[in-house]
Design a protein around this motif. Structure first.
Motif, PDB file in Angstrom:
ATOM      1  N   TYR A   1     -49.355  12.897  -3.552  1.00 37.49           N
ATOM      2  CA  TYR A   1     -48.366  13.984  -3.525  1.00 37.49           C
ATOM      3  C   TYR A   1     -48.507  14.950  -4.700  1.00 37.49           C
TER       4      TYR A   1
ATOM      5  N   ARG B   1     -53.215  19.893  -0.195  1.00 35.57           N
ATOM      6  CA  ARG B   1     -51.758  19.744  -0.133  1.00 35.57           C
ATOM      7  C   ARG B   1     -51.360  19.060   1.172  1.00 35.57           C
ATOM      8  N   LEU B   2     -50.604  17.990   1.041  1.00 37.78           N
ATOM      9  CA  LEU B   2     -50.114  17.243   2.196  1.00 37.78           C
ATOM     10  C   LEU B   2     -48.595  17.198   2.151  1.00 37.78           C
ATOM     11  N   SER B   3     -47.978  17.158   3.328  1.00 40.33           N
ATOM     12  CA  SER B   3     -46.521  17.034   3.371  1.00 40.33           C
ATOM     13  C   SER B   3     -46.115  15.651   2.876  1.00 40.33           C
ATOM     14  N   GLY B   4     -44.839  15.524   2.517  1.00 42.30           N
ATOM     15  CA  GLY B   4     -44.354  14.231   2.057  1.00 42.30           C
ATOM     16  C   GLY B   4     -44.518  13.147   3.105  1.00 42.30           C
ATOM     17  N   GLU B   5     -44.288  13.515   4.384  1.00 40.35           N
ATOM     18  CA  GLU B   5     -44.435  12.533   5.458  1.00 40.35           C
ATOM     19  C   GLU B   5     -45.865  12.021   5.559  1.00 40.35           C
ATOM     20  N   TRP B   6     -46.840  12.939   5.479  1.00 37.74           N
ATOM     21  CA  TRP B   6     -48.238  12.519   5.580  1.00 37.74           C
ATOM     22  C   TRP B   6     -48.665  11.714   4.360  1.00 37.74           C
ATOM     23  N   CYS B   7     -48.164  12.068   3.196  1.00 40.41           N
ATOM     24  CA  CYS B   7     -48.464  11.275   2.004  1.00 40.41           C
ATOM     25  C   CYS B   7     -47.946   9.846   2.176  1.00 40.41           C
TER      26      CYS B   7
ATOM     27  N   LEU C   1     -38.604  12.085   0.036  1.00 40.91           N
ATOM     28  CA  LEU C   1     -38.396  11.905   1.475  1.00 40.91           C
ATOM     29  C   LEU C   1     -37.036  11.241   1.681  1.00 40.91           C
TER      30      LEU C   1
END
Length: 237
Positions: free
Chosen positions: A95, A104-110, A188
């Motif tokens: 993250y 850059r990844l979303s919090g969900e994907w992280c 999240l």
């Protein structure tokens, strides 16, 4: 120690009953929907991560079992790194660290990738023991009957390995669902995030923790019971 402080004394029981009656039911009803939303997020992230972890576990277990040159060493290094670093550190790397190099990844994907990275090693170990328990004659017989190597593995070997490894797989599923509580560290709004937010804003610790425990019980008890039931069905089959 005085009599009033004994664990089972009447005074202690009255104090516990008074504390229970002091719960703010209105607060629970008002913010119950936040726990429902947190439960949905916990399940979405948890089971997406678990599904990906299972796929990673199958690949890693097969690579290690077949001792494929280079790949087996990479798989071994991955398992050591995965199991010897906390999920929180892995999430922070995904993250906060990856954006430093432009990813850059979303919090969900992280959260999903972190759970898969952690869970893949545990799934691999459980599945490897299951694969080793399947007699080699099963694969040889399948090849004689005309199955391709992939079809024999997918239709004959893997189902038997999963049956043997099922208790370990269920334990890993429960472990990974509980580990979702760590994703609150990357903002999240899972169950733990909701509980900490309500405690920090309203100081209603008892109510927030009661709802948190109830929510995790609603999630984990059915998984445990279903896993035990399926284990009996698999062994009977």
């Amino acid at each position: 120690m005085t009599a009033g402080r004994l664990p089972n004394s009447p005074a202690r029981r009255r104090a516990d009953e008074k504390k229970l009656l002091s719960l703010d039911i209105g607060f629970i009803e008002k913010y119950f929907h936040l726990y429902v939303e947190g439960t949905v997020l916990t399940l979405q992230v948890g089971f997406a991560g678990i599904a990906l972890a299972f796929l990673v576990g199958v690949v890693v277990a097969l690579v290690r079992l077949l001792r494929i040159p280079v790949l087996a060493q990479i798989a071994g290094a991955y398992m050591e790194l995965s199991r010897n670093t906390p999920l929180l550190v892995q999430l922070f790397f995904l993250y906060f660290g990856l954006p430093k190099i432009g990813i850059r990844l979303s919090g969900e994907w992280c959260a999903i990738i972190g759970l898969a990275f952690l869970g893949g090693s545990y799934m691999a170990e459980a599945l490897r023991s299951g694969l080793e328990a399947v007699p080699k004659i099963q694969n040889e017989s399948a090849r004689v009957l005309g199955f391709s190597r992939f079809s024999a593995f997918r239709l004959i070997i893997l189902p038997q390995a999963v049956a043997v490894a099922w208790p370990g797989i269920v334990a890993n599923v429960i472990f990974l669902v509980k580990e979702v509580s760590v994703v609150s560290a990357i903002a999240l709004p899972d169950l733990m995030y909701v509980a900490k937010d309500l405690i920090g804003n309203f100081y209603r610790t008892d109510e927030a923790l009661l709802l948190l425990v109830a929510a995790y019980a609603v999630i984990l008890l059915p998984i445990s019971l279903a896993g035990s039931w399926l284990e009996g069905r698999i062994r009977h089959g």
